[in-house]
Motif scaffolding. Structure first.
Motif, mmCIF file in Angstrom:
data_model
loop_
_atom_site.group_PDB
_atom_site.id
_atom_site.type_symbol
_atom_site.label_atom_id
_atom_site.label_comp_id
_atom_site.label_asym_id
_atom_site.label_seq_id
_atom_site.Cartn_x
_atom_site.Cartn_y
_atom_site.Cartn_z
ATOM 1 N N MET A 207 0.861 -1.192 0.000
ATOM 2 C CA MET A 207 0.000 0.000 0.000
ATOM 3 C C MET A 207 0.892 1.234 0.000
ATOM 4 O O MET A 207 1.098 1.840 1.030
ATOM 5 C CB MET A 207 -0.859 0.035 1.262
ATOM 6 N N GLY A 208 1.425 1.593 -1.105
ATOM 7 C CA GLY A 208 2.319 2.742 -1.129
ATOM 8 C C GLY A 208 3.639 2.397 -0.477
ATOM 9 O O GLY A 208 4.091 1.261 -0.521
ATOM 10 N N PRO A 209 4.229 3.376 0.213
ATOM 11 C CA PRO A 209 5.559 3.130 0.774
ATOM 12 C C PRO A 209 5.560 2.207 1.996
ATOM 13 O O PRO A 209 6.578 1.625 2.332
ATOM 14 C CB PRO A 209 6.047 4.531 1.163
ATOM 15 N N VAL A 210 4.410 2.060 2.664
ATOM 16 C CA VAL A 210 4.331 1.245 3.878
ATOM 17 C C VAL A 210 3.309 0.131 3.654
ATOM 18 O O VAL A 210 2.125 0.408 3.477
ATOM 19 C CB VAL A 210 3.916 2.101 5.103
ATOM 20 N N PRO A 211 3.751 -1.129 3.660
ATOM 21 C CA PRO A 211 2.806 -2.231 3.440
ATOM 22 C C PRO A 211 2.043 -2.599 4.715
ATOM 23 O O PRO A 211 2.495 -2.324 5.822
ATOM 24 C CB PRO A 211 3.712 -3.385 3.013
ATOM 25 N N GLY B 138 15.799 2.809 4.788
ATOM 26 C CA GLY B 138 14.827 3.212 3.785
ATOM 27 C C GLY B 138 13.599 3.849 4.418
ATOM 28 O O GLY B 138 13.547 4.084 5.630
ATOM 29 N N PRO B 139 12.564 4.105 3.621
ATOM 30 C CA PRO B 139 11.357 4.779 4.113
ATOM 31 C C PRO B 139 10.649 4.069 5.259
ATOM 32 O O PRO B 139 10.043 4.712 6.116
ATOM 33 C CB PRO B 139 10.446 4.844 2.888
ATOM 34 N N THR B 140 10.704 2.749 5.313
ATOM 35 C CA THR B 140 10.027 2.012 6.389
ATOM 36 C C THR B 140 10.961 1.642 7.535
ATOM 37 O O THR B 140 10.552 0.962 8.475
ATOM 38 C CB THR B 140 9.358 0.739 5.833
ATOM 39 N N GLY B 141 12.184 2.091 7.483
ATOM 40 C CA GLY B 141 13.155 1.767 8.527
ATOM 41 C C GLY B 141 12.763 2.262 9.908
ATOM 42 O O GLY B 141 13.064 1.618 10.909
ATOM 43 N N GLY B 142 12.089 3.387 9.970
ATOM 44 C CA GLY B 142 11.645 3.903 11.261
ATOM 45 C C GLY B 142 10.668 2.970 11.947
ATOM 46 O O GLY B 142 10.707 2.798 13.165
ATOM 47 N N TYR B 143 9.803 2.352 11.149
ATOM 48 C CA TYR B 143 8.864 1.381 11.717
ATOM 49 C C TYR B 143 9.623 0.180 12.266
ATOM 50 O O TYR B 143 9.329 -0.298 13.355
ATOM 51 C CB TYR B 143 7.842 0.929 10.668
ATOM 52 N N LEU C 188 10.830 12.079 6.619
ATOM 53 C CA LEU C 188 12.216 12.469 6.390
ATOM 54 C C LEU C 188 12.809 11.773 5.163
ATOM 55 O O LEU C 188 13.460 12.397 4.331
ATOM 56 C CB LEU C 188 13.060 12.149 7.634
ATOM 57 N N MET C 189 12.562 10.474 5.040
ATOM 58 C CA MET C 189 13.171 9.702 3.954
ATOM 59 C C MET C 189 12.520 9.931 2.586
ATOM 60 O O MET C 189 13.167 9.730 1.561
ATOM 61 C CB MET C 189 13.118 8.200 4.277
ATOM 62 N N THR C 190 11.252 10.317 2.581
ATOM 63 C CA THR C 190 10.557 10.491 1.302
ATOM 64 C C THR C 190 10.352 11.949 0.922
ATOM 65 O O THR C 190 10.016 12.232 -0.226
ATOM 66 C CB THR C 190 9.173 9.806 1.331
ATOM 67 N N GLY C 191 10.501 12.846 1.874
ATOM 68 C CA GLY C 191 10.266 14.261 1.593
ATOM 69 C C GLY C 191 8.789 14.624 1.572
ATOM 70 O O GLY C 191 8.425 15.725 1.141
ATOM 71 N N MET C 192 7.931 13.736 2.034
ATOM 72 C CA MET C 192 6.495 14.033 2.102
ATOM 73 C C MET C 192 6.237 15.141 3.106
ATOM 74 O O MET C 192 7.013 15.336 4.035
ATOM 75 C CB MET C 192 5.715 12.798 2.593
#
Length: 191
Positions: free
Chosen positions: A30-34, A84-89, A138-142
Motif C-alpha cells: 500500500m504505497g511506501p508502507v505495506p 529506507g522509508p520504512t526503517g523507522g517502523y 524524512l526519507m521520502t520528503g512528504m
C-alpha cells in the motif's frame, strides 16, 4: 532464573523472532508502507516475553534482517531496508516491545493484566507511529499530512484488529510461557 528457565526463554525469544519474520511475509503493498502481520507478533512478543526477552527477540529479528536474511516485509532484507522509508517502523519495534513488556510486567504484578495489556499495546502502537511516520516523512520528503495519510491512517483499523486478536492469544499462552498452568475454572479470572 535457572538454566532451564533461561533455555526456555531463549527458545521462546527465537520462536517469536521467527514468527515476526513470518508475519512480514504476509504483506499487502500500500504505497511506501505495506500492511503486515508482523506488528501482531511484536505485540505478542512484548506481552508474552516481557521487556528483556522481548527486546532480545526483536533484536534478533532486526539483526537477521540487517545482515540480509529475507525477514522484512515482502521477503526482503539488508541494511538498506533499515535506512529506507520504512526503517523507522522497523527500528521502532525495539522501544515499542521494551515499553510494552514493562507495562505488561507491571500488570502481572498488580493482578490486572487485561487493563495493563490494552494500555501496553496502545502505547506500543503509538511508539511505532511516533518513530515510523517522522522517519517516513524524512526519507521520502512528504509533507506531514501525506506522511500521516500514507504511514498511519490506513493502518489504524488493522491495529485495532491485531490488538483484539492478541487478547485471547495472550490469555491462552501467557500461563504456558510463564510456566503457570491455571486450572480451567480460574482461567477466566486471569483476564
Amino acid at each position: 532464573m535457572n538454566q532451564s528457565q533461561q533455555l526456555h526463554m531463549t527458545v521462546y525469544a527465537s520462536l517469536f523472532a521467527a514468527l515476526t519474520a513470518a508475519g512480514a511475509y504476509l504483506a499487502i503493498p500500500m504505497g511506501p508502507v505495506p500492511i503486515v502481520l508482523q506488528n501482531l507478533f511484536v505485540l505478542l512478543t512484548g506481552l508474552l516475553l516481557g521487556s528483556r526477552w522481548g527486546l532480545a527477540s526483536i533484536g534478533i529479528y532486526l539483526l537477521a534482517g540487517a545482515i540480509g536474511l529475507p525477514v522484512f516485509a515482502g521477503g526482503t532484507g539488508g541494511i538498506a531496508r533499515i535506512f529506507g522509508p520504512t526503517g523507522g517502523y522497523l527500528l521502532s519495534y525495539l522501544p515499542a516491545v521494551y515499553i510494552l513488556g514493562i507495562i505488561a510486567e507491571k500488570g502481572q504484578k498488580t493482578g490486572k493484566p487485561f487493563v495493563f495489556d490494552l494500555i501496553a499495546m496502545i502505547c506500543a502502537c503509538l511508539i511505532v507511529y511516533g518513530i515510523g511516520v517522522p522517519w517516513l516523512k524524512l526519507m521520502t520528503g512528504m509533507d506531514w499530512a501525506k506522511a500521516f495519510s500514507a504511514g498511519m491512517l490506513p493502518f489504524l483499523p488493522g491495529d485495532g484488529l491485531k490488538i483484539a486478536a492478541a487478547v485471547p492469544i495472550v490469555k491462552t499462552l501467557r500461563p504456558v510461557i510463564s510456566g503457570k498452568f491455571l486450572p480451567a475454572d480460574t482461567a477466566d479470572e486471569y483476564y
